[in-house]
Every structure is written in C-alpha cells, then in structure tokens.
Scaffold this active site. Structure first.
Site, PDB file in Angstrom:
ATOM      1  N   HIS A  60       0.819  -1.212   0.000  1.00  0.00           N
ATOM      2  CA  HIS A  60       0.000   0.000   0.000  1.00  0.00           C
ATOM      3  C   HIS A  60       0.853   1.262   0.000  1.00  0.00           C
ATOM      4  CE1 HIS A  60      -3.253  -2.829   1.115  1.00  0.00           C
ATOM      5  NE2 HIS A  60      -3.837  -2.088   0.207  1.00  0.00           N
ATOM      6  N   GLU A  76     -10.708 -11.376  -3.909  1.00  0.00           N
ATOM      7  CA  GLU A  76      -9.285 -11.249  -3.582  1.00  0.00           C
ATOM      8  C   GLU A  76      -8.835 -12.290  -2.559  1.00  0.00           C
ATOM      9  OE1 GLU A  76      -8.563  -7.314  -2.005  1.00  0.00           O
ATOM     10  OE2 GLU A  76     -10.376  -7.325  -0.800  1.00  0.00           O
ATOM     11  N   ASP A 118      -4.197  -8.754  -3.427  1.00  0.00           N
ATOM     12  CA  ASP A 118      -4.376  -9.710  -2.339  1.00  0.00           C
ATOM     13  C   ASP A 118      -4.553 -11.129  -2.851  1.00  0.00           C
ATOM     14  OD1 ASP A 118      -4.154  -8.403   0.189  1.00  0.00           O
ATOM     15  OD2 ASP A 118      -5.921  -7.251  -0.355  1.00  0.00           O
ATOM     16  N   ARG A 131       2.727  -9.513   0.205  1.00  0.00           N
ATOM     17  CA  ARG A 131       2.918  -8.500  -0.839  1.00  0.00           C
ATOM     18  C   ARG A 131       3.844  -7.383  -0.392  1.00  0.00           C
ATOM     19  NH1 ARG A 131      -3.223  -5.908  -0.967  1.00  0.00           N
ATOM     20  NH2 ARG A 131      -2.316  -4.010  -1.784  1.00  0.00           N
ATOM     21  N   CYS A 143      -9.247  -4.457 -10.402  1.00  0.00           N
ATOM     22  CA  CYS A 143      -8.681  -3.194  -9.915  1.00  0.00           C
ATOM     23  C   CYS A 143      -7.359  -3.388  -9.191  1.00  0.00           C
ATOM     24  CB  CYS A 143      -9.681  -2.465  -9.023  1.00  0.00           C
ATOM     25  SG  CYS A 143     -10.144  -3.398  -7.553  1.00  0.00           S
TER      26      CYS A 143
HETATM   27  C1  PEP Z   1      -6.298  -5.718  -4.292  1.00  0.00           C
HETATM   28  O1  PEP Z   1      -6.118  -6.446  -3.312  1.00  0.00           O
HETATM   29  O2  PEP Z   1      -5.975  -6.037  -5.451  1.00  0.00           O
HETATM   30  C2  PEP Z   1      -6.887  -4.381  -4.122  1.00  0.00           C
HETATM   31  C3  PEP Z   1      -7.184  -3.637  -5.166  1.00  0.00           C
HETATM   32  O3  PEP Z   1      -7.076  -3.938  -2.844  1.00  0.00           O
HETATM   33  P1  PEP Z   1      -5.912  -3.335  -1.927  1.00  0.00           P
HETATM   34  O4  PEP Z   1      -4.700  -3.119  -2.791  1.00  0.00           O
HETATM   35  O5  PEP Z   1      -6.419  -2.085  -1.344  1.00  0.00           O
HETATM   36  O6  PEP Z   1      -5.714  -4.405  -0.900  1.00  0.00           O
HETATM   37 MG    MG Z   2      -7.059  -5.963  -1.450  1.00  0.00          MG
END
Ligand code: PEP
Ligand code: MG
Length: 595
Positions: free
Chosen positions: A202, A445, A469, A479, A516
């Site tokens: 993140h 996810e 995820d 990650r 996404c």
């Molecule tokens: C994901 O997990 O791909 C996602 C878009 O959510 P985040 O990156 O906020 O966990």
């Molecule tokens: Mg996610």
C-alpha cells in the site's frame, strides 16, 4: 558552496531495487528506521544500577525534546489537530506509573534499560489486550510508539524527526506505513527509497497516487546513507543513486525534462476511444486513494472510478473518526467527477497493514489474516453504519456502486446485505435523501471467494478482482516482503487459471467483472487480461494513457488465443516469454509462436 559539492565528496553508489512508482526525483535524504531491533538482556551489578537509571532518564528527556519538536513542526505544517497526536506521546513520557515500572525492572531484576523497557512494553500490551476497550486500545498504540522512540534513543540509533531541510527531500526508509507515506508525500518529499515492499504494497500504491517516484525492495539502503546526503531516485529503472557525481546529476536533470515532455504527449490520448483494434469497447477506470487524484482521472479520460479506497479517508482523519458528513461530501465529489460513468466506492478495508487503532481493540499477531475488510465491518457495525448511511445518501447524486473488500464466504455477503437493509430502513424512516437501488458488489481477492465465484455471483451485482491480495493469499507470498518479492508472480499459472474461472463464473451469471489490482497497470498484463475476457480495468490515473495506447493496437481474437494458450503453460516465466514474444511480434498468433 553548492549543496551538491563538498571538499571531499563521498563516492557515488548506485543500489538496485524495484521501480514501483515512475519518474525521477532529486533531493536530500532523510533516513527513517522503523523496524523493530533486537533487544538483548544484560545483567547489571549493584553498582551499575544508578548509572543505568540515569541513562534511562536521559533517554526519556531526549525523547521528550524530540517529540516536542515534532509536535510543533507538525502543528505548524499540518495543523494543530495533527500536532495534538504527539501530545498523547508526551503524556506517556511523563506518566509516573509507566516510568516507575521500567525503573522497577532495572532495580529489582538488575537488568539493562532496554530489556526493562521491553518487558514493560510487553506487560502494557497484554494488559490493554485484556481490557477490550476502544479508547484504551488507542492509548496502548501511543505507548507502543513511545516505547519504539525510547528504544531508539537507548540503542543510539538514528531517529527520524521532521527536521528543517533546505529543498526537496527523499525519504530513505527501512519500512514505511501507508499513512506515513501520505503524510510525508504531502510535504516537500519528492521521492522514496524503501527497503521493504513490493509492487503492490500500500505504501508504493500511495507513492503512485501522489506521483512520487519510488524504488522499493532496496535491501540495506538505510545503512548506506546519512541524513541530508544527495540522492537520486530513478523510479523508471528501479535505481537509487547516492552521492551522484556532477555528470550523473546533469544527466538525470535532463531526463526529468524528457519525462515531463513524454507525459504531456501521452495526455493527448485522452480523447481517443477506449477500445481494442477491432473496435471492442473497453472501460478504463481510475483507482483513487486520495482526493487530489480526481483532477488527473478526469484530465486523462478515466471512464469513472473503479476503486476508491475509502480507508484513506479514515487514515487522513485519524485519530478522529470521519463523520457522516465527511463521508458524504467526499463520495458526492467522487460520483460527480466520475459522471456519466460509475464511481465504485469500497467500504473501509481497514486492518492488515492499514491499521485501525481506533477500531481494533487488540494487537493481532498476523493482521493480514485477521480482522480485516468485511470482517471488521461486520464486527464493528457502529463504526461502519456511518459510512453506509453516507454511501446510500451520496448515491442520490450519481451512479455510485458499493464494493465490499476481503469477502471469503457467502455468509458475509448475506450479513452485509442485511446490514444495508437496516441502514436503508433507518434513512427512509428519517426521511433523508438517499437512493435504494444501488449496485452492491464484492472484491474477489481471497482464494475461497474465487473458488465459489459461481455461488457468490448469484447474490451480488458485480465482481472486482483484487489481484494484489489474491496473489498474496493464493501464492502465500506477503505482498510487502522484499525477501519474497520475486515469488510474487501475477503470471503464475495458478493465478491465471483462477482469474479465468472467476471471469467465466461472473459472465455466466450475467454480472459485470472488472479488475482493480495493480496487475492491470502493466500494459502487457492488461493485454492478457483482456484476452482472458475482462473489458473493465481500473488503474492509477497516471497509467491510463499507456494502457489505452497498448490495448488500442491489439485485437480481441488474437488476445483470446494468446490467453488460452497461456493457461496451459507450466510456469510464470513461460507465460511471460510467450506474452513478450506475442507483443513484440504484433499480431502473430500463439500457434505460430509454438512452431
Ligand atoms: C487488491 O487487493 O488487489 C486491491 C485492489 O485492494 P488493496 O490493494 O487495497 O488491498
Ligand atoms: Mg485488497
């Protein structure tokens, strides 16, 4: 004297990492060390106890001075409300009970101050976990922050403070929380070099949102640099250049200009239709973390917002909780700037690394597998009710879809829908302006959700694949951990097969399936995803031009053939090789590649 020269300049050193946010940044380093350091236990003699207590008191006094400076600086730059966070830390540093407990350990057990502090911190954490009270949990987090601070003083480690530094700043950190990245990124920080993290942590997502060049996974970089050293961040090549020579600096300054011109050129794609070479329409949407990204999304022709990570509103307002009006104002801004396209707002995905100190009342050993996303929503309805009310109210102003993160079972979907029904009843009874027929979808996810996608598809309005995820949980690869970054493989056959089966399940049930996760930000992978059947992708606004340009040059039939052939390949490396060969050869079919 120029800031870039000195009597005996240190040698230039180039270190490699992952280029996770494009662009080039030139500035001076501030080093931040946040990771826990080992604490050793040393026995003391009777005679050592007095000096050890003095050493502890000196560390407390020094920590107080630093926290006061940080508070004043934060209040001056970011406002009194944020500055006040540090008042809580000062209270802990003056707390007679806390300090006496550390002194007691030093005296009674005859141990060094670090160990005494470590023991006290453990006792405090246990006591707060037992109390199960929100307010106290917050105080517990303050105490842990202060312990970290004191520990660094005692161990003589470099401590970060928001110091005055002339000109642009490059943050060189061992690790950085997303909330810290937001805060620093809005000051005069122009680049990040981080030891931890991969492409989808993140913190790196935030760097991209703020358009700040970043290199992550730069192992050991904090040990190579001191505060105020000149640094170049090359987010394109994934390089960090420490103490650049005058020639290298001049070369990078020239490249900064080139990149700015390239970006301007790519903006011209805004008016081109988002479709493949054969005219198949696509929806290329924007992922939004911070409101300042909205103008870029509009400017670059995003077809709506495919993901708004609402937890960043929470993080921004922390330690206060956002009010219903805060939520409403922001969501209304989102739907109005997305119009005529939809704005997909995700309910808080708090927990995991996006900490929720005000909501969680215990410290989790493994938070990524803990009370995160929808689990936290259902566990703390009093907090989430405010958000849901605001979502249904904002939906009256445009095409708002609600998306739920981290779903792992049908039961969660049903409980969430019941929660929505309760909120809708409440709004109707109050006569507040709102909209009922809002699409409710889920992130796919978690592998369990992917495997029951056909079942889930009957009870939701849309899916959005969260590959960040999904890859982490399917491949058992954190990650955020640089040590396993090379195992984090979006093209792993298990991932491709999982994506394909979710896309087919969604389409068979007649619901929209989009993606996404960061996987779509690589134009090559975006091409493969279209081949797997996706038509709606959501990415950081800045990357929309590259993706649109790439997809406009490719035909769906070729991409489908390519994707189908990739599903049979045994390794990620094989898939990558096939993908690259396909893209470099243009329209050559996968069959031809086999021969
Ligand atoms: C994901 O997990 O791909 C996602 C878009 O959510 P985040 O990156 O906020 O966990
Ligand atoms: Mg996610």
């Amino acid at each position: 004297m120029s800031p870039w020269s000195s009597q005996t300049p240190p040698e230039m050193l180039t270190v490699h990492g992952l280029g996770v946010s494009g662009g080039i940044a030139i500035g001076r380093a501030i080093v931040i060390e946040t990771r826990a350091v080992d604490v050793f236990r040393f026995p003391l003699t009777e005679a050592d106890i007095g000096p050890e207590l003095d050493r502890f008191h000196e560390a407390v006094a020094q920590a107080r001075r630093e926290v006061e400076r940080t508070r004043d600086h934060t209040a001056a730059n970011l406002g009194d409300e944020l500055g006040a966070i540090f008042d809580a830390h000062l209270l802990v540093l003056a707390d007679p009970g806390f300090l006496a407990r550390v002194e007691e350990h030093i005296r009674d057990e005859q141990v060094n101050a670090e160990w005494a502090l470590h023991k006290t911190a453990e006792e405090v954490a246990e006591a707060f976990a037992r109390m199960g009270n929100e307010y106290l949990a917050e105080r517990g987090a303050d105490i842990q922050d202060v312990v970290g601070h004191l520990m660094r003083q005692l161990q003589g480690l470099a401590h970060h403070e928001l110091k005055e530094i002339d000109g642009p700043v490059v943050i060189v950190a061992d690790d950085l929380a997303p909330s810290e990245a937001v805060r620093l990124g809005r000051e005069k920080v122009v680049g990040f070099a981080i030891e931890s993290g991969g492409r989808t942590s993140h913190t790196t997502i935030i760097a991209r949102s703020l358009k700040i060049p970043a290199v992550s996974g730069v192992k050991g970089v904090t040990a190579l640099v001191t505060d105020e050293a000149p640094v170049i961040i090359d987010g394109e090549a994934g390089l960090v250049v420490l103490h650049p020579t005058a020639e290298v600096l001049a070369d990078y300054e020239r490249r900064v200009g080139e990149l700015a011109r390239r970006e301007l050129g790519l903006r011209a794609t805004r008016d081109l239709e988002a479709c493949t070479a054969d005219g198949t329409p696509l929806a290329l949407m924007a992922n939004i973390d911070l409101p300042e990204e909205l103008p870029d999304a509009v400017e670059l022709g995003a077809q709506g917002i495919g993901l708004y990570r609402s937890e960043f509103l929470y993080i921004e307002k922390s330690p206060e909780l956002p009010t219903e009006e805060d939520h409403l104002a922001l969501y209304r801004q989102m739907v109005e700037s997305a119009a005529p396209h939809p704005a997909i707002i995700r309910t808080y995905d708090l927990g995991g690394r996006k900490l929720a100190a005000q909501i969680l009342d215990s410290i989790e050993e493994n938070p990524v597998l803990g009370l995160r996303g929808i689990r936290l929503t259902l566990a703390r309805p009093e907090v989430f009710r405010i958000q849901l009310r605001a979502l249904f109210r904002a939906a009256a102003y445009g095409d708002l879809w609600i998306m739920v993160p981290l779903v792992s079972s049908l039961d969660e979907v049903r409980r969430f829908r019941t929660f929505c029904d309760e909120v809708l009843e409440e709004l109707a009874a109050e006569g507040v302006l709102h909209r009922r027929d809002v699409k409710i979808g889920i992130m796919i996810e978690v592998p369990s959700a992917a495997l029951i996608a056909d079942i889930l598809a009957r009870e939701v309005d849309f899916f959005s694949l969260g590959t960040n995820d999904l890859i982490q949980y399917s491949l058992a690869v954190d990650r955020n951990n640089e040590h396993v970054a090379d195992l984090y493989q979006p093209l792993h056959p298990a991932i491709l097969r999982m994506l394909y089966s979710v896309i087919r399940a969604g389409h068979a049930a007649g619901i929209e399936v989009s993606l996404c996760g960061e996987m779509a930000t690589d134009p090559r992978y975006a091409a493969l995803l279209v081949g797997l059947g996706l038509r709606r992708l959501s990415v950081t606004p800045r990357l929309l031009p590259q993706i649109k340009t790439r997809l406009r040059s490719l035909a769906v039939a070729d991409l489908r053939e390519l994707a189908e052939s990739c599903l049979d390949l045994p390794t990620a490396a094989d898939v990558e090789a096939r993908l690259d060969a396909f893209l470099s050869l243009g329209m050559v079919t996968a069959d031809a590649l086999d021969s």
